[in-house]
Scaffold this active site. Sequence first.
Site, PDB file in Angstrom:
ATOM      1  N   VAL A  73      42.524  -8.502  12.471  1.00 56.02           N
ATOM      2  CA  VAL A  73      42.826  -7.138  12.929  1.00 56.02           C
ATOM      3  C   VAL A  73      44.112  -6.637  12.286  1.00 56.02           C
ATOM      4  O   VAL A  73      44.199  -5.493  11.810  1.00 56.02           O
ATOM      5  CB  VAL A  73      42.923  -7.088  14.467  1.00 56.02           C
ATOM      6  CG1 VAL A  73      43.331  -5.688  14.925  1.00 56.02           C
ATOM      7  CG2 VAL A  73      41.601  -7.473  15.109  1.00 56.02           C
ATOM      8  N   CYS A  74      45.123  -7.492  12.247  1.00 56.53           N
ATOM      9  CA  CYS A  74      46.407  -7.100  11.657  1.00 56.53           C
ATOM     10  C   CYS A  74      46.264  -6.736  10.181  1.00 56.53           C
ATOM     11  O   CYS A  74      46.925  -5.813   9.696  1.00 56.53           O
ATOM     12  CB  CYS A  74      47.421  -8.226  11.797  1.00 56.53           C
ATOM     13  SG  CYS A  74      47.742  -8.755  13.475  1.00 56.53           S
ATOM     14  N   THR A  75      45.418  -7.462   9.483  1.00 56.67           N
ATOM     15  CA  THR A  75      45.218  -7.186   8.058  1.00 56.67           C
ATOM     16  C   THR A  75      44.678  -5.773   7.849  1.00 56.67           C
ATOM     17  O   THR A  75      45.089  -5.073   6.922  1.00 56.67           O
ATOM     18  CB  THR A  75      44.274  -8.232   7.450  1.00 56.67           C
ATOM     19  OG1 THR A  75      44.868  -9.533   7.604  1.00 56.67           O
ATOM     20  CG2 THR A  75      44.023  -7.966   5.980  1.00 56.67           C
TER      21      THR A  75
END
Length: 220
Positions: free
Chosen positions: A45-47
Amino acid sequence: MAPLRLGSVAPDFDADTTSGPINFHKFIGDSWAVLFSHPADFTPVCTTELGEVAKLAPAFAKRDVKVIGLSTNGLGDHAKWVDDINKVNNVNLAFPIIADADRTVATLYDMLDSVEHDASNVVNGIPFTVRSVFVIDPAKKIRLILTYPASCGRNFDEILRAIDSLQLSDRQPIATPANWQPGEDVIVHVGVTTERAKEIFPTVREALPYLRFATLPKEN
């Protein structure tokens, strides 16, 4: 330590980042800032989130907003992760990411998750951050706080919309209604009389005595 609230001075700190060492208040300078945290490097998700913010860099710059990320890994991991972010999202990420492996900044801003909330975001008793967002103005005051769980990616278009509302309400005596978008009618501030509002705004429409809509004057 007192809890952080809207209007609190954003705690200052020194940190290592992918753009070199920073002092947070000096980094903000006379601009606005968005500080947003990530549970860990190399997380899916962070990517996608960091890639989206990189794509939106011109939109943040247009609003004089500096963005800075935070993740609970060291600089070596950050550098490798940025390569992944750039490749997957077809971007060139240029804003700094704080290396907060010891959770110093995360603790200062109360970003850490708890096992009671999400045991999958606490590994070997060590909590990772949730998806915190702090919008900070040039006076270093916190103007907006958002907290998402680790599983839910953020809507950065909404963050930009909220910044537009905050900056506009600093310039004009207004509030913004539900689902407002830039260019749409606004609400006259409750402290402004209808008579005065008609002097300020091109048009004023009274839906209720306490709810007056207005068209904004053109700004340079």
